[in-house]
Design an enzyme around this catalytic site. Sequence first.
Site, PDB file in Angstrom:
ATOM      1  N   ASP A 141      74.744 125.360  38.464  1.00  0.00           N
ATOM      2  CA  ASP A 141      74.018 125.892  39.620  1.00  0.00           C
ATOM      3  C   ASP A 141      74.972 126.666  40.542  1.00  0.00           C
ATOM      4  O   ASP A 141      76.143 126.870  40.215  1.00  0.00           O
ATOM      5  CB  ASP A 141      73.334 124.698  40.332  1.00  0.00           C
ATOM      6  CG  ASP A 141      72.137 125.115  41.161  1.00  0.00           C
ATOM      7  OD1 ASP A 141      71.736 126.287  41.094  1.00  0.00           O
ATOM      8  OD2 ASP A 141      71.597 124.251  41.893  1.00  0.00           O
ATOM      9  N   HIS A 142      74.472 127.029  41.701  1.00  0.00           N
ATOM     10  CA  HIS A 142      75.194 127.866  42.681  1.00  0.00           C
ATOM     11  C   HIS A 142      76.719 127.760  42.631  1.00  0.00           C
ATOM     12  O   HIS A 142      77.272 126.670  42.745  1.00  0.00           O
ATOM     13  CB  HIS A 142      74.770 127.481  44.112  1.00  0.00           C
ATOM     14  CG  HIS A 142      73.350 127.788  44.404  1.00  0.00           C
ATOM     15  ND1 HIS A 142      72.934 128.966  44.958  1.00  0.00           N
ATOM     16  CD2 HIS A 142      72.226 127.064  44.183  1.00  0.00           C
ATOM     17  CE1 HIS A 142      71.625 128.958  45.089  1.00  0.00           C
ATOM     18  NE2 HIS A 142      71.160 127.816  44.621  1.00  0.00           N
ATOM     19  N   ASP A 176      76.691 132.689  42.585  1.00  0.00           N
ATOM     20  CA  ASP A 176      75.924 133.022  43.791  1.00  0.00           C
ATOM     21  C   ASP A 176      76.832 133.648  44.835  1.00  0.00           C
ATOM     22  O   ASP A 176      77.458 132.959  45.636  1.00  0.00           O
ATOM     23  CB  ASP A 176      75.231 131.772  44.343  1.00  0.00           C
ATOM     24  CG  ASP A 176      74.482 132.080  45.631  1.00  0.00           C
ATOM     25  OD1 ASP A 176      74.439 133.266  46.028  1.00  0.00           O
ATOM     26  OD2 ASP A 176      73.939 131.141  46.225  1.00  0.00           O
ATOM     27  N   GLU A 214      71.128 123.383  50.717  1.00  0.00           N
ATOM     28  CA  GLU A 214      71.342 122.682  49.466  1.00  0.00           C
ATOM     29  C   GLU A 214      72.819 122.604  49.177  1.00  0.00           C
ATOM     30  O   GLU A 214      73.533 123.597  49.318  1.00  0.00           O
ATOM     31  CB  GLU A 214      70.630 123.405  48.307  1.00  0.00           C
ATOM     32  CG  GLU A 214      70.685 122.595  46.997  1.00  0.00           C
ATOM     33  CD  GLU A 214      69.983 123.298  45.850  1.00  0.00           C
ATOM     34  OE1 GLU A 214      69.003 122.726  45.365  1.00  0.00           O
ATOM     35  OE2 GLU A 214      70.409 124.383  45.459  1.00  0.00           O
ATOM     36  N   HIS A 258      65.134 126.346  49.899  1.00  0.00           N
ATOM     37  CA  HIS A 258      65.606 125.082  49.311  1.00  0.00           C
ATOM     38  C   HIS A 258      65.098 123.895  50.113  1.00  0.00           C
ATOM     39  O   HIS A 258      65.112 123.926  51.339  1.00  0.00           O
ATOM     40  CB  HIS A 258      67.144 125.013  49.334  1.00  0.00           C
ATOM     41  CG  HIS A 258      67.807 125.832  48.272  1.00  0.00           C
ATOM     42  ND1 HIS A 258      68.880 126.641  48.527  1.00  0.00           N
ATOM     43  CD2 HIS A 258      67.572 125.949  46.944  1.00  0.00           C
ATOM     44  CE1 HIS A 258      69.273 127.218  47.407  1.00  0.00           C
ATOM     45  NE2 HIS A 258      68.502 126.821  46.433  1.00  0.00           N
ATOM     46  N   HIS A 297      64.441 129.758  42.811  1.00  0.00           N
ATOM     47  CA  HIS A 297      65.141 128.687  43.528  1.00  0.00           C
ATOM     48  C   HIS A 297      64.259 128.228  44.675  1.00  0.00           C
ATOM     49  O   HIS A 297      63.518 129.021  45.236  1.00  0.00           O
ATOM     50  CB  HIS A 297      66.460 129.201  44.112  1.00  0.00           C
ATOM     51  CG  HIS A 297      67.542 129.357  43.107  1.00  0.00           C
ATOM     52  ND1 HIS A 297      68.695 128.607  43.140  1.00  0.00           N
ATOM     53  CD2 HIS A 297      67.646 130.159  42.032  1.00  0.00           C
ATOM     54  CE1 HIS A 297      69.463 128.967  42.119  1.00  0.00           C
ATOM     55  NE2 HIS A 297      68.857 129.903  41.431  1.00  0.00           N
ATOM     56  N   GLY A 298      64.410 126.984  45.056  1.00  0.00           N
ATOM     57  CA  GLY A 298      63.674 126.514  46.227  1.00  0.00           C
ATOM     58  C   GLY A 298      62.182 126.423  45.977  1.00  0.00           C
ATOM     59  O   GLY A 298      61.383 126.811  46.823  1.00  0.00           O
ATOM     60  N   ASN A 319      64.059 126.052  39.550  1.00  0.00           N
ATOM     61  CA  ASN A 319      64.954 124.951  39.872  1.00  0.00           C
ATOM     62  C   ASN A 319      64.207 123.796  40.541  1.00  0.00           C
ATOM     63  O   ASN A 319      63.327 124.019  41.369  1.00  0.00           O
ATOM     64  CB  ASN A 319      66.047 125.433  40.828  1.00  0.00           C
ATOM     65  CG  ASN A 319      67.074 126.286  40.121  1.00  0.00           C
ATOM     66  OD1 ASN A 319      66.892 126.651  38.967  1.00  0.00           O
ATOM     67  ND2 ASN A 319      68.156 126.595  40.806  1.00  0.00           N
TER      68      ASN A 319
HETATM   69 ZN   LIG Z   1      69.258 127.279  44.489  1.00  0.00          ZN
END
Ligand SMILES: [Zn+2]
Length: 393
Positions: A141-142, A176, A214, A258, A297-298, A319
Amino acid sequence: MASTFTSKVALSGKSVAVNTKTAAAPRASFVCKAETKTTLKTGVVTGDDFLEVLQHARENEYAIPAVNCTMSPVTNACMEAAMKANSPMMIQFSNGGGIYNVGKGIDNADQKAAIAGTVAGALHVRAIADFYKVPIILHTDHCAKKLLPWFDGLLEANEEYFAKHGEPLFTSHMLDLSEEPFEENLDICKEYLARMSKINCFLEMEIGITGGEEDGVDNSDVAPEDLYSKPEEIYDVYKALMPISPNFSVAAAFGNVHGVYKPGNVKLTPEILGNAQKYIKEKEGLDSDKPVYFVFHGGSGSSREEIREAISYGVIKMNIDTDTQWSFWDGVREYVADKHDYLQAQIGNPDGEDKPNKKYYDPRAWMRSAELATIDRLMRAYEDLNAVGACAL
Ligand SMILES: [Zn+2]
């Protein structure tokens, strides 16, 4: 080459028990064909096998859940849910998840612990994924600019794995750099995609800003207009990355946030993604209506209609973190409430003052309750994502 597997799913018409003790939404009910076949490769998929899964999702208009995993019970619950849904699953680790997997008592100097913990999580999945008989995608992830040493360490692990096995350890990774200037974001993504394409690894990149908070990144007070990407920006990403490799996806901003919050002045606007697809198709004179793979996302707190609309515009992955954090806890909470009188001492319960409670406080007992609650929550996610039985399509 994709191989064909047959999996038996004994779920026809069966609904999962509804938990009436909590205010949470009812547990999912689902129907699956008794016997299903998939042309998709099962176990951990990378490279062309993953591309086949993405194309399959885009053609059949479903999205793959990508769940943040922090420990093997979470990972296993994800794969068990995927097996029940007969659908692909994306296991993803955040930097914080990797650190947790090493042990919170260990110092993370130079991101060494985060790298080791993330690799350990991937190796765990690789060792057992075949038992679940569905495609499993390994992802991270990020990764913001300050975490690039983590990313570099993971790429080294991929390159080493590729040298031995002819495929990367992880299917894909997210970079990201949305907090950096747009040009710099693209430049760094280009550099990494070039390196990753040599080992058939995919890149997920982000533009714009996902609201909320997040894993230590707090965007809860950004200006509302920054929460929406423009078609021109998404086209700039396409033009920058496509000549290097088609193996990338874009997390664009369309009012997604998020976490779960009270409704505010940010409105989810999936049409933004549809407009970008149309724009790029026209500019490039393409046949495909959905040239870009979008990721969501979110998504926590979004309605099924909003999620399905986003999928219709080319979202192939969503996600899930907040909602499975809650379900995992909710399973424990429910267990503790249900077995309260058997959990107050090692010996002695309502059946007798000399009765042992070992089988109630064994972590496998209460952790299993967490896993089951998470599997139920993920079955609901598979329904939201139009992905139940996807492997049989
Ligand atoms: Zn995210």
